[in-house]
Every structure is written in structure tokens, then in C-alpha cells.
Design a protein around this motif. Structure first.
Motif, short mmCIF file in Angstrom:
data_model
loop_
_atom_site.label_atom_id
_atom_site.label_comp_id
_atom_site.label_asym_id
_atom_site.label_seq_id
_atom_site.Cartn_x
_atom_site.Cartn_y
_atom_site.Cartn_z
N LYS A 1 37.19 -10.70 -25.33
CA LYS A 1 38.22 -10.32 -24.36
C LYS A 1 38.03 -8.89 -23.88
CE LYS A 1 42.47 -11.78 -24.79
NZ LYS A 1 43.86 -11.95 -25.26
N ASN A 2 37.85 -7.96 -24.80
CA ASN A 2 37.66 -6.57 -24.41
C ASN A 2 36.36 -6.37 -23.63
OD1 ASN A 2 39.97 -5.17 -25.00
ND2 ASN A 2 39.18 -4.19 -26.86
N HIS B 1 45.49 -4.78 -25.58
CA HIS B 1 44.79 -5.67 -26.50
C HIS B 1 44.27 -4.91 -27.72
CE1 HIS B 1 42.39 -8.96 -27.99
NE2 HIS B 1 41.29 -8.23 -27.88
N THR B 2 43.73 -3.74 -27.50
CA THR B 2 43.18 -2.94 -28.60
C THR B 2 44.28 -2.54 -29.58
OG1 THR B 2 41.36 -2.15 -27.23
CG2 THR B 2 41.91 -0.84 -29.18
N TYR C 1 47.29 -3.83 -29.93
CA TYR C 1 47.86 -5.04 -30.54
C TYR C 1 46.97 -5.55 -31.67
CZ TYR C 1 49.36 -9.85 -31.18
OH TYR C 1 49.77 -11.04 -31.72
N THR C 2 45.68 -5.63 -31.41
CA THR C 2 44.74 -6.15 -32.42
C THR C 2 44.69 -5.22 -33.63
OG1 THR C 2 43.44 -7.20 -30.69
CG2 THR C 2 42.35 -6.86 -32.81
#
Length: 190
Positions: free
Chosen positions: A137-138, A180-181, A183-184
Motif C-alpha cells: 500500500k505504501n 497508513h504509516t 496507523y500501522t
């Protein structure tokens, strides 16, 4: 989802709603052959309020996310610093928008602020996507960011005139990388 990730997601939603609202009110910046940048919404009386809410709101929410992010490891401390930097640069960009059409010096301050923000996002985006969270995703989001960044460079160089589109691609792809970063990482180490 931890509070920092929720705040970052909220920052991107506020920004997206603002851009959509401004574009509905004044679509010519997106649909003209010689696109102007999103900052034009900040100097137009019809769009100054949604522009300010969206862009300043995003900057404030990013800073608040940095404030609440835990500092458990060196990565988290660095992540927190980059969030503070991005949030504050967003606020500087908003502040320089209102006056950039008054004279050449203020225009340069605004343009250089925007370019510096884009450069910081480029470096931070690579760090987030290539070092912190190296998932598919990233990587896709980073590719979209670099495509938008390349369009921006071609626009600055006078080859293309797609500033609005380039700004939207870089802003929202970087925002997605950021959300995303965080959150992950907060789910893995939180």
C-alpha cells in the motif's frame, strides 16, 4: 486505532472536503487549461472560508496528532518530529496564502513555502514508505506521490500547466502514506 491515527485521518478528511467544496464553488482552477494552484482558493472571497477551515484544520490536526503520539522508541520520536514539521508547514502555507498576491516578495515567500513543504513531504514520504512501513500500500501511494511531484516539477519548469492536479496528487497521496504509516505502527507497537 490509536488517537494519533484517528487525528491524521480526520486531517485528511477535512482537507478533502475543503478541496471538494472549493472546487464546486470555483471549478476553474481544476478545469482550466492553465491550472492555478489550490492557494487561489485562499485569496478568493467565495472560497476563503472553506479553504481556511480545510488547510488550517489539517495543519492543526496533524500537530495535535504529533502531540498525542507516544514516544516509545526512536522511530516514534522521529515520527512525532516529522508530524510536527508537516503540520507547522501546512499552517505557514495557509498564512502565506492570504497575502501572496500583494507583492512579489510575499509571492516568493508563499511559493518557496509550498515548495519546501513538497520537498519535506518527498523526503518524509520515502522514509515512511521505505523504512517504517514497507508494505505494498505504501509503495503504491509513494508511486502516486512521485508521479504528482514530477507533474509539479514539469509545471514549475513551464512544460505543463497542471499545478492544481499535481498539488492534489502529492497532498492526498502523502496524506494517505502518513495515515497508513501511523496507523500501522501504532497498532504494531501500541
Amino acid at each position: 486505532m490509536l488517537k494519533a491515527a484517528k487525528l491524521l485521518l480526520a486531517s485528511q478528511i477535512v482537507l478533502a472536503v475543503s478541496v471538494v467544496a472549493c472546487t464546486v464553488i470555483l471549478p476553474q482552477f481544476l478545469f482550466s487549461r492553465d491550472q492555478g494552484g489550490m492557494s487561489n482558493y485562499g485569496v478568493n472571497s467565495a472560497t476563503i472560508i472553506p479553504f481556511t477551515i480545510g488547510f488550517a484544520g489539517a495543519g492543526i490536526l496533524i500537530c495535535y496528532a504529533a502531540w498525542v503520539l507516544p514516544q516509545k522508541t526512536a522511530h516514534f520520536k522521529s515520527l512525532r518530529f516529522t508530524l510536527w514539521l508537516i503540520g507547522l508547514l501546512c499552517l505557514v502555507l495557509v498564512a502565506t496564502t492570504y497575502m501572496y498576491k500583494l507583492n512579489h516578495v510575499l509571492d516568493l515567500v508563499h511559493v518557496y513555502s509550498a515548495q519546501f513543504l513538497a520537498l519535506v513531504e518527498a523526503v518524509v514520504g520515502v522514509w515512511y514508505a521505505r523504512r517504517l512501513v514497507k508494505d505494498r500500500k505504501n509503495q503504491i501511494l509513494l508511486g502516486i506521490f512521485w508521479f504528482g511531484f514530477a507533474l509539479g516539477l514539469l509545471t514549475v519548469g513551464g512544460v505543463l500547466h497542471v499545478l492544481f492536479f499535481a498539488e492534489a496528487l502529492t497532498a492526498f497521496s502523502f496524506g494517505a502514506i502518513m495515515v497508513h504509516t501511523v496507523y500501522t505502527l501504532t497498532n504494531q507497537k501500541g
